[in-house]
Design an enzyme around this catalytic site. Structure first.
Site, short mmCIF file in Angstrom:
data_model
loop_
_atom_site.label_atom_id
_atom_site.label_comp_id
_atom_site.label_asym_id
_atom_site.label_seq_id
_atom_site.Cartn_x
_atom_site.Cartn_y
_atom_site.Cartn_z
N HIS A 77 70.50 19.57 68.95
CA HIS A 77 71.22 18.87 67.88
C HIS A 77 70.24 18.39 66.79
CE1 HIS A 77 74.09 15.23 66.94
NE2 HIS A 77 74.00 16.06 65.93
N GLU A 80 69.23 21.29 64.81
CA GLU A 80 70.33 21.73 63.94
C GLU A 80 70.28 20.95 62.63
OE1 GLU A 80 74.15 20.06 62.79
OE2 GLU A 80 74.47 20.38 64.94
N HIS A 81 70.07 19.63 62.74
CA HIS A 81 69.95 18.82 61.52
C HIS A 81 68.68 19.19 60.75
CE1 HIS A 81 72.74 15.19 62.06
NE2 HIS A 81 73.04 16.00 63.04
N GLU A 155 65.41 12.64 61.31
CA GLU A 155 66.63 13.19 61.91
C GLU A 155 66.73 12.90 63.40
OE1 GLU A 155 69.11 14.53 60.09
OE2 GLU A 155 67.88 14.12 58.32
N GLU A 177 73.85 8.68 65.34
CA GLU A 177 75.10 9.44 65.48
C GLU A 177 75.55 9.42 66.95
OE1 GLU A 177 74.83 13.55 64.13
OE2 GLU A 177 76.61 14.08 65.29
ZN LIG Z 1 74.88 15.66 64.06
#
Ligand SMILES: [Zn+2]
Length: 984
Positions: A77, A80-81, A155, A177
């Site tokens: 994840h 991905e960012h 991130e 998040e």
């Molecule tokens: Zn995310």
């Protein structure tokens, strides 16, 4: 696809031919998606590619990598960012954001799954499509994460400390998040279900990242993950649409793939060995201190359905689950609700895993009921296999699934994207990607063999004879959060205490540098590297929304002519202004009950089967429309809508009118179950969609139409439902009377306005079918603003169990003397994608922040999963200075203009256009208004944007705010609010 086009496709290549480095392995015309599908392998790297050529200009590209997790640090994840934060060719802070600001994309996102990471884009503009593809490919293969370690800190996670005296905290976009995600008990439950079902496979880990584990991720492991998995040899490339196959393959090879060599990548998803008996798992979730703990447990009974399911099995199981549990009349759901041990029964089924799973979840129950839960499931399933499923419910399940496959309605999602996502269910595990698109043969098989016990055999094989089962319990704990916060604070405090002054200073410096980097402007020459269209590439005129206002059956008919594949989309709008104001909440409840209760002619089980056998579904609700030409005026309707294929139009209308005129509101148990369900769904919404609830509440402080909607679905409605639920016995009799009289008043009194989307033939058949019902009714009257509410700027802070906030502020600009204009939409893009993105997301750590403006004049700011509260309000205040000091090159300005237009030009199906056209009609939006808005967008100047500074200042000066969020955060800033309270 036209015949010539198909023939042309057939002659294009030969099998095993090498086309710019790609070997064609398989090709076939796929009837279901009206496209020509080709499977290729890239010779030099082994990259896999599927190209679907279809007569559809909404072109889709995606590149995916198989990324199994080996821990719960969320590295897939975070990566991905991070890859979208600058690359070799595009060395700006966030190329992704630049594309979102200024491309004509119809889809742009990236998604982390339990075993893969997908990077899809879509556009109808060929040049734009190439631009988007290039930025994405450069991002995944050449991200700047190796040169710039600050991306990982931003991130992922970092120790955040600005001054030596401050405590150290963790911060990071993904860290925050996931903290937000984990404050939802259902997310935690999901996580535990995976842990229990797959104790030895990669699925036991949280690919999104467990906030407790994320800080264990090192920068070196983060880089290592990229190096290992983001290689063409581990990639799955997908293209769809009317693009040039040869040119696209050449580009992929020449620009990216040809520089790599084949590399063995061990990304195999290992199978979890079958469990031979049911195992159990238990965990706790945090709730606020005052929360009552009774009836707050969750129980989940889950099974793994097998290894690499065939498409037929995967689809058949989807239908079976629907038959068993879809609604309150489905046999398993009904039996579980009848136990009266839980407020809600739901199920999850996912085929996007090597070993798909299925769960039945009881929500708001007690742990002590777990044996009863399991034994009930077992006995119901055994009985269904022994006695056979109700044939009508099987037929209903097959039909409703087939209808949705034929209809192919994916809202604003490009069709091609959905195909690309679906095929991964097979492709990622080594099978034929095209198989997952061919639904016709499967449905034929179901229809041919369901009478011979097909679904009973499936039930026995997949559920009863299946030992790979688990039972997960999660229970609330109101000290958990506090303890966890304290433990984390202590851990970080002792970490800080052990640092030498030099080490501490290094962390402060690092935080400082990170902040500086976040505040740094991208160099104009770097920004110019991001390809962009010019305004000349944009159509001056927008699309049209077909609408002919006609008369039929002595009432208004809104006809939307369009190709719908033989489906009639029917919507009836009823005036409800005769209703006493205090009954509005009941009207909303009535809409939620219709279609699920018995009518004078049909028992509720039979009704739900009939709906699914003959139609594509019915729905009921309330809508309101602010008049764009007369400020403060609005109209509102209660609507009924449904859809069916041509030959079933008479049945659709018959069922629809029976439901609205003959429903019996007398089924006590059923109504009680449904009220409980409505209540728990609302409660989930407070935790997961608090921005929607908060903004709606905020607007009710100053808008009559928004205040009206509080009655229908907001916090006011929730309180009404919670009270009904708690005092159901005393209130039931009166409730029956009330609902019956409301249904009479609304549906048997006045003619509705009719809306139909389809061809003329469909329209005529639908009108004929409606005639017996509509003819006898009195004319409609459609009163405006029939209700008035006392409103005040209440500035509430709502205390929830979430660990994050949803912070909103706004006002109506028309009430302040300003007019709505297209340039405000450009401002919205600028603020949401630039200023708020940087201040509230990048620096503040929120998952999202936005400004919004509607034609009715409502302007608001909102944040989503936000760890901050006061700082976010300060950021909103900062908007005025930002606008006043705004400097924007022509290039930058054009980018925001194009981005704004792109949101207006997303391709839509005929049925969605029909709904939007109705909305425009009731709001008074004309084609001229739409063109004016488009002109204003295209002609926006920097001076105009700056002129909106006063308007924003005036909105903020009204100081209208609303926050939903964590108790601690709201209590800390108590002085900001007039009231702080729990939602109940
Ligand atoms: Zn995310």
């Amino acid at each position: 696809m036209k015949k010539e086009l198909q023939e042309q496709q057939e002659k294009m290549f030969k099998l095993e031919e090498n086309i710019h480095g790609f070997i064609l392995k398989k090709e076939e015309f796929v009837d279901e998606i009206d496209g020509f599908a080709r499977t290729f392998v890239h010779q030099k790297t082994g990259a896999k590619l599927v190209y679907i050529s279809a007569d559809d200009d909404n072109k889709v590209f995606s590149i995916s990598f198989r990324t199994p997790s080996t821990d719960s640090t969320g590295v897939p994840h975070i990566l991905e960012h991070s890859v979208l934060c600058g690359s070799k060719k595009y060395p700006v802070k966030e190329p992704f954001v630049e594309l979102a600001k200024g491309s004509l994309n119809t889809f742009l996102n990236a998604m982390t799954y339990p075993d893969k990471t997908m990077y899809p884009i879509a556009s109808t503009n060929a040049k734009d499509f190439m631009n988007l593809m290039d930025v994405y490919l450069d991002a995944v293969f050449y991200p700047n994460i190796y040169e710039n370690p600050y991306t990982f800190l931003q991130e992922g996670w970092h120790y955040h400390i600005e001054n030596a005296d401050d405590p150290i905290i963790y911060n990071g976009v993904v860290y925050n998040e996931m903290k937000g995600a984990f404050s939802n008990p259902e997310e935690l439950l999901q996580n535990k279900i995976f842990e229990s079902l797959y104790p030895q496979s990669c699925y036991r880990f949280e690919s999104g990242g467990d906030p407790d584990v994320i800080p264990e991720l090192t920068y070196a492991d983060f880089l290592g993950f990229h190096k290992k998995y983001y290689h063409p040899s581990n990639s799955y490339i997908y293209l769809y649409g009317d693009g040039e196959v040869r040119a696209h393959l050449k580009y992929l090879n020449d620009e990216y793939l040809s520089t790599f060599d084949k590399q063995p990548v061990d990304s195999e998803i290992a199978a979890q060995p079958m469990l031979t008996q049911r195992t159990e798992m238990r965990a706790s979730y945090g709730v606020s201190k005052e929360e009552v703990l009774e009836n707050k447990d969750y129980l989940a009974l889950s099974v793994v359905l097998g290894d690499k399911l065939s498409y037929e099995d995967a689809l058949a199981f989807d239908i079976l689950a629907h038959i068993l549990l879809n609604n309150n009349s489905s046999p398993l759901k009904e039996a579980l609700l009848d136990l009266k041990i839980a407020e809600d029964v739901s199920y999850h089924y996912s085929s996007s895993l090597r070993q798909p799973y299925f769960s039945i979840v009881l929500k708001n129950t007690e742990e002590k009921h777990k044996d009863l839960f399991v034994s009930t499931v077992e006995s119901v399933l055994n009985k269904l296999v022994a006695d056979g499923l109700d044939p009508r419910s099987v037929e209903a399940g097959i039909n409703i699934h087939e209808f949705s496959h034929i209809e192919g309605e994916y809202g604003s999602y490009p069709k091609g994207l959905i195909y690309g996502i679906e095929m991964m269910d097979d492709w990622l595990y080594g099978d034929d990607p095209i198989a997952y698109l061919k639904y016709k043969a499967a449905f034929k098989k179901f229809k041919d063999s369901w009478k011979d016990g097909y679904f009973e055999k499936l039930l026995k094989r997949m559920l009863i004879d299946n030992t790979h089962q688990t039972l997960v319990t999660i229970v609330p704990d109101n000290t958990l959060q506090e303890k966890a916060d304290q433990a984390l604070a202590e851990k970080l405090a002792s970490f800080k205490a052990a640092l030498t002054p030099e080490e501490l200073q290094a962390l402060i410096d690092e935080t400082q540098t990170l902040i500086e980097k976040q505040n740094e402007e991208d160099k104009p020459e770097d920004l110019e590297k991001i390809p962009k269209l010019s305004l000349a590439d944009i159509n001056r005129t927008g699309r049209s929304y077909p609408l002919e206002v006609q008369e039929a059956l002595e009432t208004r008919l809104l006809f939307h002519s369009g190709f719908t594949g033989g489906i009639s989309y029917l919507k009836l709008y009823f005036d409800y202004s005769d209703l006493p104001q205090e009954d509005l909440k009941y009207l909303s409840l009535m809409c939620k009950l219709l279609g699920s209760l018995s009518t004078e002619t049909m028992d509720f089980r039979r009704l739900s089967q009939e709906i699914e056998i003959h139609t594509g579904g019915l729905s009921f609700g309330i809508e309101s429309y602010d008049d764009v030409h007369h400020f403060g005026d609005f109209t509102s309707h209660c609507y009924v809508k449904g859809k069916a294929v041509m030959e079933n139009i008479p049945t659709l209308v018959k069922i629809m009118t029976d439901v609205i005129t003959k429903t019996l509101f007398t089924e006590k148990n059923l109504i009680h179950d449904m009220i409980r369900e409505i209540k728990t769904h609302k409660e989930t919404q407070f935790l997961t969609a608090g921005h929607v609830v908060g903004v709606q509440r905020l607007q009710s402080y100053y808008s009559q139409s928004a205040r009206l909607f509080e009655e229908f679905g907001g916090i006011e409605f929730y309180r009404f439902i919670a009270d009904l639920e708690a005092n159901f016995e005393q209130k039931f009799e009166a409730l029956t009377e009330k609902l019956t009289s409301i249904a009479n008043l609304v549906f048997t009194n006045r003619k509705p306005i009719i809306s139909i989307t389809g061809t003329e033939e469909i329209r005529d058949r639908t009108v004929t079918a409606l005639s017996p019902y509509v003819v006898g009714l009195a004319p409609n009257k459609a009163a405006k603003n029939a209700f008035t509410f006392e409103t005040e700027i209440a500035n509430e802070g709502f205390l929830t169990a979430a660990k994050i906030q949803y912070v909103s502020q706004g006002y109506n600009i028309r009430a302040l003397g300003y007019e709505y204009a297209g340039s405000q939409l450009v401002l919205k893009g600028l603020l949401s994608m630039d200023y708020l993105w940087n201040r509230v997301r990048v620096q503040g750590g929120a998952y999202g922040a936005f400004m919004s403006i509607g034609r009715g004049g409502d302007l608001y700011f909102g944040s989503y999963r936000d760890p901050k509260l006061k700082k976010t309000f300060e950021a909103y205040q900062g908007v005025v200075d930002y606008i006043n000091n705004l400097e924007l090159s022509q290039r930058e300005l054009e980018k925001y203009i194009i981005g704004t237009i792109s949101s207006k030009d997303v391709p839509l199906s005929a049925s969605v256009k029909g709904e939007i056209a109705d909305n425009f009609y009731f709001s008074g939006v004309t084609a001229a208004d739409l063109q004016k808005e488009r002109d204003e967008i295209l002609e926006t100047t920097v001076a105009q944007l700056k002129s909106h500074g006063d308007m924003i200042a005036a909105v903020l000066a009204k100081n209208a705010i609303c926050v939903l969020g964590s108790e601690e955060a709201i209590n800390e800033e108590k002085e900001l609010f007039k009231v702080t309270r729990y939602i109940k």
